[in-house]
Design a protein around this motif. Structure first.
Motif, PDB file in Angstrom:
ATOM      1  N   MET A   1       0.660  -1.421  -0.063  1.00 32.19           N
ATOM      2  CA  MET A   1      -0.029  -0.067   0.007  1.00 32.19           C
ATOM      3  C   MET A   1       0.690   1.353   0.018  1.00 32.19           C
ATOM      4  O   MET A   1       1.877   1.357   0.815  1.00 32.19           O
ATOM      5  CB  MET A   1      -0.931   0.188   1.351  1.00 32.19           C
TER       6      MET A   1
ATOM      7  N   VAL B   1      -7.431   5.358   0.786  1.00 29.51           N
ATOM      8  CA  VAL B   1      -7.878   4.010   0.647  1.00 29.51           C
ATOM      9  C   VAL B   1      -8.507   4.109  -0.564  1.00 29.51           C
ATOM     10  O   VAL B   1      -8.678   3.147  -1.289  1.00 29.51           O
ATOM     11  CB  VAL B   1      -8.922   3.759   1.869  1.00 29.51           C
TER      12      VAL B   1
ATOM     13  N   PRO C   1      -3.815   4.876   4.872  1.00 30.16           N
ATOM     14  CA  PRO C   1      -3.314   3.773   5.354  1.00 30.16           C
ATOM     15  C   PRO C   1      -2.853   3.812   7.156  1.00 30.16           C
ATOM     16  O   PRO C   1      -3.332   2.958   7.729  1.00 30.16           O
ATOM     17  CB  PRO C   1      -2.160   2.972   4.727  1.00 30.16           C
TER      18      PRO C   1
ATOM     19  N   LYS D   1      -6.427  -2.669   7.620  1.00 30.25           N
ATOM     20  CA  LYS D   1      -5.547  -2.734   6.431  1.00 30.25           C
ATOM     21  C   LYS D   1      -5.617  -3.927   5.509  1.00 30.25           C
ATOM     22  O   LYS D   1      -5.651  -3.969   4.278  1.00 30.25           O
ATOM     23  CB  LYS D   1      -4.101  -2.206   6.614  1.00 30.25           C
TER      24      LYS D   1
END
Ligand SMILES: Nc1ncnc2c1ncn2[C@@H]1O[C@H](COP(=O)(O)OP(=O)(O)O)[C@@H](O)[C@H]1O
Ligand SMILES: [Mg+2]
Length: 248
Positions: free
Chosen positions: A93, A99, A139, A147
C-alpha cells in the motif's frame, strides 16, 4: 480448477555450489470455490510456492495450469484471475494514497472509468465490512486488521477466481484473526471464489478450510480433507505439528 504439477523452484544455496530447493516437486489441485490451506513452519517454501502460483516467480521445472474448462473460456489467462494478499499490508500500500485510490488502482489500470470505480470501491468496502468513511482515510489511519480488509477489497475488485492469502493474519491479534477468517469464509460463499490460505498456524484451519497440504523443506508431507488430516494425521511431521499446536 488450478493444477500444480511437480513444480520445483531452486535457488543457489548459501554455500557455493549448493542448491536450495525452496519448492521441490510439489503437486496439488485447488478446486473451485474451496479454501485450500497451506501449512508449514517458516522457511518451508510456502511463500515461494504462492509466488509461483501467482506468477511472480517462474518455476525451475513443473507446470501450473488452469483446468481445460477455464482455458477454453479465455485464450489468454488474465493475470487478474489470481490475486495475492501479503502478510504485511504496508508492503503493498502506498502510504501517501487515500484508501479509495488504493482500492480503485487495479480497476483504473484495467481501463475502468474513475467515477465508476469509485462507486465500485464503496461496494467493495461493504464486502469486507468496512464503512464508507474509510474511503477518505490514509493507511496510517487504519489498524492492521482494517488494512488487510482494504487489501482484500482491492484484490476483490478484479473478481479473482483464486485469492492467495499469504500469512495475512500473522501480524494480527487472535481476536482480529478470527474476524478475518470469518470474513474469508463469507467471501468464499458470496463470491464463489477459491482461497489459498497460507499459515504456520495449524490450529486456525478447522471449520474453515476444506483441504490442507502440510509442507516441510519444500515438499508436501501430507495432504487431504482438513478434518481428516487434523483428526487422523498419517505423517509424523503433521502429528508433531498437532502436538505442538493448541488444537485439541
Ligand atoms: N530469492 C531467493 N533466493 C534464495 N533463497 C530463497 C529465495 N527465496 C526464498 N528462499 C529460500 O527458500 C526457502 C523457503 O522460503 P519461503 O518460501 O519464504 O518459506 P516460507 O514462506 O514457508 O517461510 C527459505 O530457506 C528461503 O531462505
Ligand atoms: Mg512466507
Amino acid at each position: 480448477m488450478l493444477r500444480v504439477e511437480k513444480v520445483s523452484k531452486h535457488f543457489a544455496g548459501a554455500e557455493k555450489g549448493t542448491l536450495m530447493k525452496a519448492v521441490d516437486e510439489v503437486s496439488l489441485t485447488i478446486q473451485q470455490n474451496e479454501i485450500f490451506a497451506l501449512i508449514g513452519e517458516s522457511g518451508s517454501g510456502k511463500s515461494t510456492l504462492a509466488e509461483l502460483i501467482v506468477g511472480l516467480q517462474q518455476p525451475t521445472s513443473g507446470l501450473i495450469q488452469w483446468s481445460e474448462e477455464l482455458r477454453a473460456l479465455k485464450k489468454d489467462m488474465p493475470a487478474s484471475w489470481i490475486q495475492l494478499v501479503f502478510q504485511n499490508p504496508d508492503r503493498s500500500m502506498n502510504p501517501y494514497w487515500r484508501v479509495k485510490d488504493i482500492i480503485i488502482e487495479p480497476l483504473c489500470l484495467s481501463g475502468y472509468p474513475k467515477r465508476k470505480a469509485l462507486v465500485r470501491a464503496e461496494e467493495l468496502l461493504e464486502k469486507v465490512k468496512l464503512s464508507n468513511d474509510f474511503l477518505e482515510r490514509y493507511p496510517s489511519e487504519c489498524s492492521g486488521g482494517q488494512k488487510q480488509r482494504i487489501a482484500m477489497a482491492r484484490a476483490l475488485s478484479m473478481s479473482p477466481l483464486l485469492l492467495v492469502a499469504d500469512e495475512i493474519t500473522s501480524a494480527l491479534d487472535p481476536s482480529i484473526e478470527e474476524e478475518i477468517l470469518a470474513l474469508l469464509l463469507d467471501l468464499k460463499r458470496s463470491e464463489g471464489m477459491s482461497i489459498l490460505y497460507i499459515t504456520h498456524r495449524l490450529e486456525t484451519i478447522s471449520g474453515f478450510a476444506d483441504h490442507v497440504a502440510v509442507m516441510k523443506n519444500g515438499t508436501i508431507q501430507e495432504m487431504g480433507d482438513v478434518e481428516a488430516v487434523l483428526t487422523a494425521p498419517t505423517s509424523e511431521y503433521t502429528k508433531a505439528l498437532l502436538r505442538a499446536s493448541t488444537f485439541q
